[in-house]
Scaffold this active site. Structure first.
Site, PDB file in Angstrom:
ATOM      1  N   LYS A  42       0.829  -1.207   0.000  1.00 58.61           N
ATOM      2  CA  LYS A  42       0.000   0.000   0.000  1.00 58.61           C
ATOM      3  C   LYS A  42       0.870   1.266   0.000  1.00 58.61           C
ATOM      4  CE  LYS A  42      -2.904   0.922   3.609  1.00 58.61           C
ATOM      5  NZ  LYS A  42      -2.714   2.301   4.107  1.00 58.61           N
ATOM      6  N   ARG A 142      -8.037  12.584  12.678  1.00 50.92           N
ATOM      7  CA  ARG A 142      -6.629  12.225  12.830  1.00 50.92           C
ATOM      8  C   ARG A 142      -5.737  13.469  12.881  1.00 50.92           C
ATOM      9  NH1 ARG A 142      -5.218   7.194   9.253  1.00 50.92           N
ATOM     10  NH2 ARG A 142      -3.428   7.233  10.652  1.00 50.92           N
ATOM     11  N   ASP A 335       1.637  -1.195  11.949  1.00 54.81           N
ATOM     12  CA  ASP A 335       0.306  -1.599  11.479  1.00 54.81           C
ATOM     13  C   ASP A 335      -0.014  -3.054  11.847  1.00 54.81           C
ATOM     14  OD1 ASP A 335      -0.150   0.894  10.412  1.00 54.81           O
ATOM     15  OD2 ASP A 335       0.584   0.354   8.431  1.00 54.81           O
ATOM     16  N   ARG A 408      -7.671  -2.874   9.561  1.00 57.72           N
ATOM     17  CA  ARG A 408      -6.730  -3.750  10.265  1.00 57.72           C
ATOM     18  C   ARG A 408      -7.384  -4.402  11.488  1.00 57.72           C
ATOM     19  NH1 ARG A 408      -2.859  -3.725   6.845  1.00 57.72           N
ATOM     20  NH2 ARG A 408      -2.210  -1.777   5.939  1.00 57.72           N
TER      21      ARG A 408
END
Ligand code: S3P
Length: 447
Positions: A42, A142, A335, A408
């Site tokens: 990604k 964010r 991640d 995720r």
């Protein structure tokens, strides 16, 4: 809520009653078997579009990740007049050159993608037009101060429209100057935003990190012909050179491969080969940690492609032990921490994740969602200020899981669901399309 594991109960349930550690099992021992090729990385896919867009001439990308996040990047650059054509995983970009982007008609929509929002903000700071960047509900929460602050030092003019340091961001194209900047948080997105802004500055820009974050931007900028020099934890960009279009192949995403590694490690009887995975040392923390936990893993067929090392990763079901994860390894597996939490529930002893407060400001608060969800499944897990503490071994049960549309979180709980005794339901299982649209299909192929 949608049940996630009822489709594989019939395959994986109740063949053997005890595994080799003597734990009672309420699920199967057939295991996951076979080979899987995960889609392109990604981070590299995003960057291939951005650098291709500001290069001179054509860039051809093979193995591009066609996921919602990367499509957000494609659409933003199309909106700035860049000719980009996608045929499956092959992308052709007719570069507009460093000064060829056009003012878009409306707001640039970055969707769910923090990478697009932050890195593109760096690129936009030095253009000769003004533009607004905005994204979805998660993006609007964010923190963007981490890019606004260093870019402002470079002379950028960026306003958070709601005054809360988050998107929407109004970026007024400005003349930039080079800076020397020590990054307070280890973030490849912030580093990359500064480096791309540095291409437009009137002198050299140096970024220094306290721990190495992923270095794809540096490697790729060099591949496109920019004058970028790295020395340990510092990286220098010297403006003045044009970027030249190039041809590149994106390796498989280690962050996607991680789910199959974790699944094979915890489902008894498994043996899985994940093909063609990028194992760049700034990304391979997951391999190092799993090996430390006692994983039976091998890296096969190691070789370099376009400056990135790739390998096939063979993983077998393993007896795992707990470990402590913290310090400079965190950016190399940031991640993968939700998945590590799942795997740690199947490791003997205690696993401590620390120095990972960044987990709270990802697509969701990943410390909270992992602790709430795994606790609901019967795990012994406690959140801390900067991570979590997991005591293994636990039998996992059915539960309803809040994923807050975080890809995720959804994929991590899908892995957990493989060893749950009853149905596990996710709120939005299809949020996996953000990074891995074919995730469930690929998982089913291993059953
Ligand atoms: C990314 C950097 C990391 C990572 C994200 C992708 C990138 O974010 O979590 O998924 O492509 O640069 P941070 O820079 O916030 O650590």
């Amino acid at each position: 809520m949608k049940k996630i594991n009822d489709q594989w109960f019939s395959v994986n349930r109740s063949l053997g009653e005890y595994d080799k550690r003597g734990m009672k099992m309420s699920y199967g021992t057939k295991g996951l078997k076979g080979e899987v090729t995960v889609p392109g990385d990604k981070s590299i896919s995003h960057r291939s579009i951005m650098l291709g867009a500001i290069a001179e001439g054509e860039t051809v990308v093979h193995g591009f990740l066609e996921s919602a996040d990367c499509i957000s990047t494609v659409n933003c650059f199309k909106a700035m007049g860049v000719d980009i054509s996608l045929k499956g995983t092959e992308v052709r970009i007719q570069g507009a050159g460093l000064y060829g982007l056009k003012k878009p008609e409306g707001v640039l929509d970055t969707g769910n993608s923090g990478t697009t929002t932050r890195i593109m903000t760096g690129l936009l700071a030095g253009q000769d037009f003004d533009v607004t960047v905005n994204g979805d509900e998660s993006i609007r929460k964010r923190p963007m101060g981490r890019v606004i602050d260093p870019l402002t030092l470079m002379g950028a003019h960026i306003e958070s429209e709601n005054g809360n340091g988050c998107a929407p961001l109004r970026i007024y194209g400005s003349k930039l100057k080079g800076i020397s900047y020590v990054m307070p948080v280890a973030s490849a997105q912030v580093k990359s935003a500064i480096l791309l802004a540095g291409l437009y500055a009137d002198g050299e820009t140096v970024v220094m990190e306290k721990a190495a974050s992923r270095n794809h931007t540096e490697l790729m900028l060099k591949g496109f012909g920019a004058d970028v020099r790295t020395d340990g934890l510092s990286c220098r960009v010297i403006p003045g050179r044009m970027l030249k279009g190039t041809e590149l192949t994106v390796p498989g995403d280690i962050s996607s491969a991680a789910y199959f590694m974790g699944a094979a490690l915890i489902v008894p009887g498994s043996e899985v080969v994940i093909k063609n995975v990028g194992i760049n040392p700034t990304r391979d923390g997951i391999i190092r940690v799993f090996k430390e936990m006692g994983a039976d893993m091998e890296l096969l067929n190691r070789h370099f492609e376009a400056g990135e090392e790739v390998a096939d990763i063979k993983v077998r079901y393993s007896e795992l032990k707990g470990t402590t994860i913290g310090g400079s390894i965190i950016p190399a597996l940031i991640d993968e921490l939700p998945l590590i939490a799942v795997v740690a529930t199947q490791a003997a002893g205690t696993t401590v994740i620390k120095d990972a407060a960044e987990m709270k400001v990802k697509e969701s608060d990943r410390i909270k969602l992992m602790c709430d969800g795994l606790k609901a499944m019967g795990a012994d897990i406690t959140p801390t200020e900067d991570g979590m503490i997991i005591n293994g071994l636990s039998s996992l049960h059915g539960a309803e899981i809040e994923d807050e549309k975080d890809h995720r979180i959804a994929m991590s709980f899908t892995v957990a669901s493989l060893i749950a005794d009853k149905a596990v339901s996710l709120k939005t299982p299809n949020c996996v399309k953000i990074s891995y649209p074919g995730f469930y299909e690929d998982l089913k192929k291993l059953m």
